[in-house]
Design an enzyme around this catalytic site. Structure first.
Site, mmCIF file in Angstrom:
data_model
loop_
_atom_site.group_PDB
_atom_site.id
_atom_site.type_symbol
_atom_site.label_atom_id
_atom_site.label_comp_id
_atom_site.label_asym_id
_atom_site.label_seq_id
_atom_site.Cartn_x
_atom_site.Cartn_y
_atom_site.Cartn_z
ATOM 1 C CB SER A 119 -0.570 -0.117 0.887
ATOM 2 O OG SER A 119 -0.225 -0.331 2.162
ATOM 3 C CG HIS A 140 -3.040 -1.428 -3.087
ATOM 4 N ND1 HIS A 140 -3.401 -0.097 -2.624
ATOM 5 C CD2 HIS A 140 -2.762 -2.031 -1.536
ATOM 6 C CE1 HIS A 140 -3.811 0.009 -1.221
ATOM 7 N NE2 HIS A 140 -3.654 -0.959 -0.507
ATOM 8 C CD GLU A 152 -4.292 2.648 -5.721
ATOM 9 O OE1 GLU A 152 -4.547 3.856 -6.141
ATOM 10 O OE2 GLU A 152 -4.288 2.274 -4.402
ATOM 11 C CG ASN A 190 -3.382 3.448 1.574
ATOM 12 O OD1 ASN A 190 -4.659 3.607 1.948
ATOM 13 N ND2 ASN A 190 -2.561 3.039 0.761
HETATM 14 N N1 CAA Z 1 -16.060 -12.513 2.222
HETATM 15 C C1 CAA Z 1 -17.725 -12.464 1.945
HETATM 16 N N2 CAA Z 1 -18.311 -11.642 2.722
HETATM 17 C C2 CAA Z 1 -17.710 -11.027 3.639
HETATM 18 C C3 CAA Z 1 -16.657 -10.618 3.898
HETATM 19 C C4 CAA Z 1 -15.639 -11.740 2.875
HETATM 20 N N3 CAA Z 1 -15.056 -11.568 3.177
HETATM 21 N N4 CAA Z 1 -16.798 -9.380 4.795
HETATM 22 C C5 CAA Z 1 -18.001 -9.212 4.982
HETATM 23 N N5 CAA Z 1 -19.079 -9.989 4.523
HETATM 24 C C6 CAA Z 1 -20.449 -9.901 4.688
HETATM 25 C C7 CAA Z 1 -20.956 -9.710 6.143
HETATM 26 O O1 CAA Z 1 -20.795 -10.944 6.706
HETATM 27 C C8 CAA Z 1 -22.796 -9.318 5.821
HETATM 28 O O2 CAA Z 1 -23.383 -10.437 5.919
HETATM 29 P P1 CAA Z 1 -23.910 -10.552 6.047
HETATM 30 O O3 CAA Z 1 -25.022 -9.410 5.837
HETATM 31 O O4 CAA Z 1 -24.927 -11.880 6.281
HETATM 32 O O5 CAA Z 1 -24.293 -10.094 8.089
HETATM 33 C C9 CAA Z 1 -22.501 -8.702 4.532
HETATM 34 O O6 CAA Z 1 -21.240 -8.867 3.383
HETATM 35 C C10 CAA Z 1 -22.029 -7.269 4.610
HETATM 36 O O7 CAA Z 1 -21.186 -6.862 5.319
HETATM 37 P P2 CAA Z 1 -21.700 -5.606 6.954
HETATM 38 O O8 CAA Z 1 -23.416 -6.482 6.679
HETATM 39 O O9 CAA Z 1 -20.231 -6.135 7.985
HETATM 40 O O10 CAA Z 1 -22.125 -4.432 6.623
HETATM 41 P P3 CAA Z 1 -22.043 -3.593 5.314
HETATM 42 O O11 CAA Z 1 -22.877 -3.733 4.317
HETATM 43 O O12 CAA Z 1 -21.209 -2.348 5.604
HETATM 44 O O13 CAA Z 1 -20.655 -4.176 3.969
HETATM 45 C C11 CAA Z 1 -18.287 -3.574 3.783
HETATM 46 C C12 CAA Z 1 -19.269 -4.395 4.833
HETATM 47 C C13 CAA Z 1 -17.905 -4.147 2.490
HETATM 48 C C14 CAA Z 1 -16.734 -3.521 4.514
HETATM 49 C C15 CAA Z 1 -18.453 -2.321 4.048
HETATM 50 O O14 CAA Z 1 -18.783 -1.443 5.167
HETATM 51 C C16 CAA Z 1 -17.309 -1.514 3.539
HETATM 52 O O15 CAA Z 1 -17.503 -0.992 2.201
HETATM 53 N N6 CAA Z 1 -16.682 -0.506 4.237
HETATM 54 C C17 CAA Z 1 -15.241 0.275 3.829
HETATM 55 C C18 CAA Z 1 -14.591 -0.668 3.430
HETATM 56 C C19 CAA Z 1 -13.291 0.566 2.944
HETATM 57 O O16 CAA Z 1 -12.945 1.365 3.166
HETATM 58 N N7 CAA Z 1 -11.994 -0.435 2.556
HETATM 59 C C20 CAA Z 1 -10.859 0.256 1.902
HETATM 60 C C21 CAA Z 1 -10.155 0.210 3.300
HETATM 61 S S1 CAA Z 1 -8.253 0.887 1.949
HETATM 62 C C22 CAA Z 1 -7.731 -0.795 1.689
HETATM 63 O O17 CAA Z 1 -8.026 -1.135 2.032
HETATM 64 C C23 CAA Z 1 -6.678 0.017 1.572
HETATM 65 C C24 CAA Z 1 -5.002 0.575 2.372
HETATM 66 O O18 CAA Z 1 -4.217 0.030 1.664
HETATM 67 C C25 CAA Z 1 -5.030 0.605 3.623
#
Ligand code: CAA
Length: 284
Positions: A119, A140, A152, A190
């Site tokens: 990242s 990424h 990315e 990032n």
């Molecule tokens: N595989 C399959 N299903 C999954 C899963 C996975 N790895 N992770 C979560 N789920 C499922 C959950 O269990 C949930 O199922 P249920 O509805 O049956 O409970 C469903 O997906 C939806 O999850 P949530 O109900 O927890 O909530 P949500 O609708 O908010 O989705 C999320 C979860 C996709 C993580 C969402 O909250 C989101 O988009 N968050 C932001 C994530 C983000 O910004 N990521 C980027 C981070 S930065 C990065 O990665 C770069 C870096 O270098 C730092």
């Protein structure tokens, strides 16, 4: 070049997610980690994720089982012998990543592409550790890999057009949309995300509002799926701090300085979800 065999080095949260989406796309994957415990928990994370996708009818059960069967666990980089594509997804430690690139360079097929899920570490520098800098690229993925639509792609100074095209085609085959960024600190996501998370830490440190209200404000006020402190906990506070430091040093501008509160939480071992405590507390 159509990729049939690939290796993923590092079976943590990102590596196991990458192995999963590759296997779901029909690629035979060798998932490598020096720690048998990490490989075991990586495989169990993949199984749980596949079960969830099947349960939600996002993946037919037969395809889930077939994807699982395409993943071969392994413990040495040597086990990547003959692959056409490798993705390194170990912790953000430049010395470790360079060592893995040297090892991959020695065992991967001639012409194979070596990608890093870094990242923040310059791709050009990782490429320089190999004898095939034109075949090294940044790929990424976002966390959680199976759910996030973006990959990315980062071209190092010497990355060839063919390497870029093959990587883009592979990411698309995994069901992802790609963006192309240059090899500058933080790349695209990032560079923009981490200053926002860091600013939320400054806001909390100054007592602007409670963690809950900072998060609610950004969730409802900006339609973000998670608030910034919740997302920082999700990414890992140590990772956020590390990337903030890379931006600060690499871009040489004090506007990127990490919030002292973020540093203090990391010093305390409050790393977010993975350690059970960050800005919030989590049950194991
Ligand atoms: N595989 C399959 N299903 C999954 C899963 C996975 N790895 N992770 C979560 N789920 C499922 C959950 O269990 C949930 O199922 P249920 O509805 O049956 O409970 C469903 O997906 C939806 O999850 P949530 O109900 O927890 O909530 P949500 O609708 O908010 O989705 C999320 C979860 C996709 C993580 C969402 O909250 C989101 O988009 N968050 C932001 C994530 C983000 O910004 N990521 C980027 C981070 S930065 C990065 O990665 C770069 C870096 O270098 C730092």
């Amino acid at each position: 070049m159509a990729i049939e065999r690939m290796a993923v080095v590092g079976a943590g949260q990102m590596g196991s997610g990458i192995a999963q989406v590759a296997a779901q796309a029909g690629v035979a994957v060798t998932l490598i980690d020096v720690s048998p415990d990490v490989v075991r928990s990586g495989l169990s994370r993949i199984q749980k994720s596949i079960d969830k996708l099947v349960e939600k009818k996002k993946l037919p059960a037969g395809e889930g089982a077939a994807a699982m069967a395409r993943i071969r666990p392994a413990s040495r980089v040597l086990d990547a012998e003959g692959v056409q594509f490798a993705v390194e997804a170990v912790t953000e430690n430049e010395t470790l990543k360079k060592r893995i690139f040297v090892e991959l360079d020695a065992v991967a097929a001639p012409g194979a592409i070596l990608a890093s899920n870094t990242s923040s570490i310059p791709i050009t520098r990782l490429a320089a550790a190999t004898k095939r800098p034109d075949s090294v690229i940044g790929m990424h993925f976002m966390n959680p890999v199976p759910l996030m639509a973006l990959v990315e792609i980062i071209r190092g100074a010497q990355t060839s057009e063919a390497t870029y095209e093959t990587t883009r085609a592979l990411a698309e085959r995994m069901g992802k949309t790609t963006v192309l960024g240059k090899d500058f600190p933080g790349f695209i996501v990032n560079r923009i995300l981490i200053p926002m998370l860091n600013e939320a830490c400054f806001a909390l440190q100054e007592g602007l509002a409670s963690p809950e209200d900072i998060d609610l404000a950004m969730k409802l006020g900006c339609n973000h799926p998670m608030g910034p402190l919740q997302l920082a906990d999700f990414v890992g506070l140590d990772t956020c701090l590390y990337i903030a430091e890379v931006l600060h040093q690499g871009l040489g501008d004090d506007k990127y300085r990490p919030a002292p509160l973020l540093r203090q939480y990391v010093d305390a071992g409050w790393l977010g979800r993975k350690s059970g405590r960050g800005f919030y507390r989590y049950s194991p």
